[in-house]
Design a protein around this motif. Structure first.
Motif, PDB file in Angstrom:
ATOM      1  N   PRO A 117       6.440  -5.875  -1.891  1.00  0.00           N
ATOM      2  CA  PRO A 117       5.485  -4.659  -2.064  1.00  0.00           C
ATOM      3  C   PRO A 117       6.337  -3.201  -2.444  1.00  0.00           C
ATOM      4  O   PRO A 117       7.454  -3.146  -1.922  1.00  0.00           O
ATOM      5  N   VAL A 125       4.077   2.557   6.940  1.00  0.00           N
ATOM      6  CA  VAL A 125       3.198   1.582   6.307  1.00  0.00           C
ATOM      7  C   VAL A 125       1.973   1.476   7.164  1.00  0.00           C
ATOM      8  O   VAL A 125       1.974   1.677   8.523  1.00  0.00           O
ATOM      9  N   LYS A 137      -1.974  -3.197   3.507  1.00  0.00           N
ATOM     10  CA  LYS A 137      -1.361  -2.189   3.902  1.00  0.00           C
ATOM     11  C   LYS A 137      -0.509  -1.550   2.724  1.00  0.00           C
ATOM     12  O   LYS A 137      -0.095  -2.409   1.968  1.00  0.00           O
ATOM     13  N   ALA A 141       2.875   1.179   1.782  1.00  0.00           N
ATOM     14  CA  ALA A 141       4.149   2.030   2.146  1.00  0.00           C
ATOM     15  C   ALA A 141       4.085   3.445   1.491  1.00  0.00           C
ATOM     16  O   ALA A 141       3.899   3.539   0.128  1.00  0.00           O
ATOM     17  N   PRO A 156      11.047   1.889  -6.223  1.00  0.00           N
ATOM     18  CA  PRO A 156      11.992   0.594  -5.940  1.00  0.00           C
ATOM     19  C   PRO A 156      13.482   1.042  -6.110  1.00  0.00           C
ATOM     20  O   PRO A 156      13.389   1.563  -7.094  1.00  0.00           O
ATOM     21  N   GLU A 184      18.712   2.410   1.844  1.00  0.00           N
ATOM     22  CA  GLU A 184      17.339   2.393   1.615  1.00  0.00           C
ATOM     23  C   GLU A 184      16.667   3.119   2.804  1.00  0.00           C
ATOM     24  O   GLU A 184      17.053   3.051   4.031  1.00  0.00           O
TER      25      GLU A 184
HETATM   26  P1  AMP Z   1      12.304  -0.607  -1.895  1.00  0.00           P
HETATM   27  O1  AMP Z   1      12.503  -2.238  -2.584  1.00  0.00           O
HETATM   28  O2  AMP Z   1      13.687  -0.435  -1.425  1.00  0.00           O
HETATM   29  O3  AMP Z   1      11.620   0.129  -2.650  1.00  0.00           O
HETATM   30  O4  AMP Z   1      11.491  -1.206  -0.644  1.00  0.00           O
HETATM   31  C1  AMP Z   1      10.392  -1.736  -0.550  1.00  0.00           C
HETATM   32  C2  AMP Z   1      10.203  -2.590   0.735  1.00  0.00           C
HETATM   33  O5  AMP Z   1       9.639  -1.811   1.556  1.00  0.00           O
HETATM   34  C3  AMP Z   1       9.773  -3.933   0.444  1.00  0.00           C
HETATM   35  O6  AMP Z   1      10.630  -4.894   0.166  1.00  0.00           O
HETATM   36  C4  AMP Z   1       9.140  -4.065   2.101  1.00  0.00           C
HETATM   37  O7  AMP Z   1      10.314  -4.528   3.061  1.00  0.00           O
HETATM   38  C5  AMP Z   1       8.785  -2.750   2.601  1.00  0.00           C
HETATM   39  N1  AMP Z   1       7.569  -2.613   2.219  1.00  0.00           N
HETATM   40  C6  AMP Z   1       6.670  -1.834   1.192  1.00  0.00           C
HETATM   41  N2  AMP Z   1       5.351  -1.944   1.308  1.00  0.00           N
HETATM   42  C7  AMP Z   1       5.115  -2.728   2.343  1.00  0.00           C
HETATM   43  C8  AMP Z   1       3.941  -3.191   2.832  1.00  0.00           C
HETATM   44  N3  AMP Z   1       2.370  -2.800   2.580  1.00  0.00           N
HETATM   45  N4  AMP Z   1       3.911  -3.846   4.096  1.00  0.00           N
HETATM   46  C9  AMP Z   1       5.098  -4.126   4.587  1.00  0.00           C
HETATM   47  N5  AMP Z   1       6.390  -3.614   4.145  1.00  0.00           N
HETATM   48  C10 AMP Z   1       6.404  -2.927   2.896  1.00  0.00           C
END
Ligand code: AMP
Ligand code: MG
Length: 310
Positions: free
Chosen positions: A60, A98, A115, A117, A140, A178
């Motif tokens: 996500p 989240v 859910k 983030a 990301p 991050e």
């Molecule tokens: P990034 O790749 O650094 O943008 O981070 C994204 C990360 O946030 C994902 O790999 C998950 O570990 C966490 N994350 C994002 N959305 C969710 C969600 N809906 N539920 C749980 N973890 C999430």
């Protein structure tokens, strides 16, 4: 596609906002790492992000906005008390929250989860960009999936240079790690990913347990070096010739490729991904990383290094 590098002037921030609003992909600096920005409620733009990064669809994305109120509008919270408590304390900043998503947030952004983030970043360039776009932006880390995150515009160009329209360059990121991700649909909230905020212990605001979250299982943050392992200083002294080192104890190693990072969590985190990219560029076949000190403030760094080894 040739990726343009824009110095982060006001004119270029405006130009970037227009490109993102038009559905294009542009990388921009945040205080954690460089993010790959795209319209966060637009399925076509989100698909481009997954394709450019070669990111698995179940991993996500985080929606970035310029105010806590805008973040709240993306959530479906019965009671926003805990949300406001954390938002007031940590935003703008490196904390991602989240919670159950509002109906209009596409499943494509949440990797199919119910859910979502959300985060309000602190970098002035990111905030100004988000204010101009005035819509949620997924961002990301701006690197090909599985590689170390980008903490400079050069890293972005290295792994995404032929896949995105532009990168806004504002120099190296402050944290280099991050955001900390926590799930606030449980009270006390649960840490899903340790991150920049853990460099200062967040103590009573979370349960302290790390639960893990989707997209976090794979090999990640890894430089293209065939062998990477952890070693004590004594083991480093006996390493075979040609082995490169990443250490935090200041030392001189004769006829070795090596990088020394500061012996404190903030300094180490800030330099880590750039050091990994430089070690990769040295073409070494083997990298030994000095074991990290004990302590909660080192937790998020250990997490990244263990994933790079896996
Ligand atoms: P990034 O790749 O650094 O943008 O981070 C994204 C990360 O946030 C994902 O790999 C998950 O570990 C966490 N994350 C994002 N959305 C969710 C969600 N809906 N539920 C749980 N973890 C999430
Ligand atoms: Mg990433």
């Amino acid at each position: 596609m040739l990726c343009q590098r824009f110095p982060a002037t006001q004119t270029n921030i405006q130009k970037t906002a227009e490109l993102i609003r038009a559905g294009e992909l542009v990388a921009f600096p945040t205080e954690t790492v460089y993010g790959l920005g795209a319209l966060g409620l637009d399925e076509a733009a989100i698909s481009k992000v997954f394709a450019a990064k070669n990111r698995p669809a179940y991993n996500p994305l985080i929606l970035h906005v310029h105010s806590a109120q805008k973040a709240l509008e993306l959530l479906d919270l019965e009671s926003p008390e805990l949300f406001w408590q954390l938002a007031q304390k940590y935003w703008p900043g490196p904390l991602t929250l989240v919670a159950p998503k509002a109906k209009h947030v596409p499943m494509l952004a949440t990797g199919g989860l119910d859910k979502v983030a959300v985060r309000v970043p602190a970098h002035p360039v990111a905030l100004e960009l988000l204010r101009l776009i005035d819509a949620p932006v997924v961002a990301p880390s701006a690197n090909a999936s599985g590689r170390p995150s980008s903490t400079t515009a050069d890293h972005v160009l290295l792994t995404l240079g032929d896949k995105i329209s532009a990168v806004l360059d504002a120099g190296p990121c402050e944290y280099g790690l991050e955001s900390t991700v926590i799930d606030i649909s449980q009270n006390p909230p649960v840490v899903l990913r340790p991150g920049a905020l853990n460099l200062d212990p967040i103590g009573r605001d979370t349960s302290g347990k790390i639960q893990g979250s989707p997209g976090r299982l794979d090999k990640h943050y890894a430089p293209l070096i065939p062998e990477i392992k952890l070693a004590s200083l004594e083991e480093l002294e006996r390493a075979p010739p040609g082995t490169a080192f990443l250490v935090h104890t200041p030392r001189y190693f004769e006829s070795r490729v090596y990088e020394i990072l500061p012996n404190n969590p903030k300094g180490y985190a800030k330099g880590l991904f750039a050091a990994l990219y430089r070690l990769e560029a040295s073409k070494t076949q083997s990298l030994w990383i000095e074991r990290l000190p004990e302590g909660k403030e080192w937790e998020s760094i250990k997490d990244r290094i263990l994933r790079a080894l896996s």
